[in-house]
Design a protein around this motif. Structure first.
Motif, PDB file in Angstrom:
ATOM      1  N   UNK A   1      30.921  29.711-142.661  1.00  0.00           N
ATOM      2  CA  UNK A   1      29.313  30.436-141.987  1.00  0.00           C
ATOM      3  C   UNK A   1      29.256  30.138-140.818  1.00  0.00           C
ATOM      4  N   UNK A   2      30.050  28.623-141.140  1.00  0.00           N
ATOM      5  CA  UNK A   2      29.454  28.186-139.361  1.00  0.00           C
ATOM      6  C   UNK A   2      31.032  27.978-138.477  1.00  0.00           C
ATOM      7  N   UNK A   3      31.637  28.851-139.194  1.00  0.00           N
ATOM      8  CA  UNK A   3      32.816  28.995-138.492  1.00  0.00           C
ATOM      9  C   UNK A   3      32.941  30.095-137.959  1.00  0.00           C
ATOM     10  N   UNK A   4      32.367  31.518-138.684  1.00  0.00           N
ATOM     11  CA  UNK A   4      31.493  32.923-138.200  1.00  0.00           C
ATOM     12  C   UNK A   4      30.642  32.684-137.433  1.00  0.00           C
ATOM     13  N   UNK A   5      29.872  31.231-137.183  1.00  0.00           N
ATOM     14  CA  UNK A   5      28.492  31.925-136.069  1.00  0.00           C
ATOM     15  C   UNK A   5      29.607  30.896-135.100  1.00  0.00           C
ATOM     16  N   UNK A   6      30.700  30.363-134.907  1.00  0.00           N
ATOM     17  CA  UNK A   6      30.498  29.934-133.977  1.00  0.00           C
ATOM     18  C   UNK A   6      31.433  31.130-133.162  1.00  0.00           C
ATOM     19  N   UNK A   7      32.295  32.131-134.098  1.00  0.00           N
ATOM     20  CA  UNK A   7      32.822  33.609-133.695  1.00  0.00           C
ATOM     21  C   UNK A   7      32.383  34.210-132.694  1.00  0.00           C
ATOM     22  N   UNK A   8      30.642  34.085-133.645  1.00  0.00           N
ATOM     23  CA  UNK A   8      29.304  34.955-132.392  1.00  0.00           C
ATOM     24  C   UNK A   8      29.261  34.552-131.100  1.00  0.00           C
ATOM     25  N   UNK A   9      29.311  33.070-131.927  1.00  0.00           N
ATOM     26  CA  UNK A   9      28.393  32.637-130.240  1.00  0.00           C
ATOM     27  C   UNK A   9      29.557  32.766-129.043  1.00  0.00           C
ATOM     28  N   UNK A  10      30.681  32.718-129.439  1.00  0.00           N
ATOM     29  CA  UNK A  10      32.002  33.131-128.623  1.00  0.00           C
ATOM     30  C   UNK A  10      32.033  34.148-127.875  1.00  0.00           C
ATOM     31  N   UNK A  11      31.452  35.199-128.943  1.00  0.00           N
ATOM     32  CA  UNK A  11      31.300  36.914-127.955  1.00  0.00           C
ATOM     33  C   UNK A  11      30.093  36.964-127.400  1.00  0.00           C
ATOM     34  N   UNK A  12      28.520  36.565-127.645  1.00  0.00           N
ATOM     35  CA  UNK A  12      27.731  36.314-126.715  1.00  0.00           C
ATOM     36  C   UNK A  12      28.260  35.879-125.544  1.00  0.00           C
ATOM     37  N   UNK A  13      28.523  34.437-125.465  1.00  0.00           N
ATOM     38  CA  UNK A  13      29.021  33.066-124.190  1.00  0.00           C
ATOM     39  C   UNK A  13      30.289  34.482-123.654  1.00  0.00           C
TER      40      UNK A  13
END
Length: 336
Positions: free
Chosen positions: A239-251
């Motif tokens: 879940x943390x890894x998918x969250x980091x993917x989400x954060x990278x997309x938003x940034x």
């Protein structure tokens, strides 16, 4: 003394019951029978003709219905035609973002391709009203928007109505600008995996769980088995890894406009006014405003794919019941 009968009196009348009945000629009876048989034959033939006519009508009806269904299936994804008239291309993102919904990647990608290919489309507007859903489906749509923007060099705007949360904001991050209402719900940049655990209840009622697996982690996240710390840590890391993917997309999508705080990526959500201040959105505005004032093409053409007649009938008559059961089994612990 015997007296002689009075001959002056008239003779007594015979009893009508005892009187002989006149006999109908045999020819007359035969004629009546023939008439009755002819009438019955005519009625029978008339009913047969009516039956044939109705059968023909029903056959034509079902033939027409089948033709309409085939035409509707053929028309799926062909709801608009290419036009050279300048306009704003609209693609709706509504409801849950999942594989078998109206906001699935399959349907949205088809609509986006049609919208970008149309020479008359001056820009593409994503009108969003969704609580989110599958990060996989959202990621597919995000990547395709980025590809099409580069290929066709057309601007993309996201217009938020009531809600643009989680996976829906993942998609919106691909837009050049995001427009919201002051009361829209925006954000929820996080990932969750939910489910239930019944081990305590099973102990109370005396139920024994018998689960056989080949592979020590094959029964991971089974709701009727205890959750082991090692398996919990593995799921959390995923879940943390998918969250980091989400954060990278938003940034990547928001760039320097994003005013990050410790709570930006915590899963919280905000109203539209707060979202503009935080850089999660750019301006206030609805579809008409964006088409008229931003795109400068007031004519809006909807490219959103819709359920066709065949699909609605199939769902109504239960064709989706089995698929729903299979989907429920597969989504014991969905990620979204």
């Amino acid at each position: 003394m015997n007296s002689a009968p009075d001959e002056s009196l008239p003779p007594p009348m015979p009893d009508p019951v005892d009187a002989p009945q006149p006999q109908q000629p045999a020819a007359s009876l035969s004629h009546q029978h023939e008439t009755l048989l002819a009438q019955l034959a005519r009625d029978f033939l008339r009913e047969r003709r009516l039956e044939r006519r109705w059968r023909t009508v029903f056959r034509l009806f079902w033939l027409l219905l089948a033709a309409l269904l085939l035409y509707a299936m053929w028309q799926q994804g062909r709801h608009v035609t290419q036009t050279s008239t300048p306009h704003t291309a609209l693609v709706e993102v509504r409801g849950e973002i999942a594989a078998d919904t109206e906001a699935s990647a399959e349907l949205l990608l088809a609509a986006l391709k049609d919208a970008f290919k149309d020479d008359g489309a001056q820009a593409v507007v994503l009108r969003i009203n969704s609580p989110g859903g599958s990060p996989v489906q959202a990621g597919i749509v995000y990547d395709e928007i980025k590809r099409l923007k580069k290929l066709y060099d057309k601007p993309v705007y996201a217009v938020v109505e009531e809600m643009c949360a989680s996976g829906a904001y993942y998609i919106a991050a691909a837009a050049d600008e995001i427009y919201v209402d002051k009361a829209s719900i925006v954000g929820s940049i996080g990932v969750l995996m939910d489910g239930f655990g019944f081990t305590g209840l099973m102990d109370k009622v005396g139920i024994e769980r018998r689960l056989l697996t080949a592979g020590e982690n094959k029964g991971m996240l089974d709701p009727f088995s205890p959750l082991h710390p090692k398996q919990r840590a593995y799921a959390q890391a995923m879940l943390d890894q998918i969250h980091e993917q989400f954060i990278a997309v938003v940034r990547e999508g928001r760039g320097k406009r994003l005013q990050e705080t410790p709570e930006t990526f915590s899963g919280l959500f905000w109203n539209g006014e707060q979202a503009v201040h935080m850089g999660l959105a750019d301006h206030y505005g609805n579809l008409d405003y964006v088409a008229r004032e931003v795109v400068k093409a007031e004519d809006v053409i909807d490219y959103t794919p819709r359920d066709n007649v065949a699909e609605r009938l199939a769902k109504r008559f239960g064709a989706a019941v089995g698929a729903g059961a299979v989907k429920a089994m597969k989504e014991m612990a969905p990620i979204r």
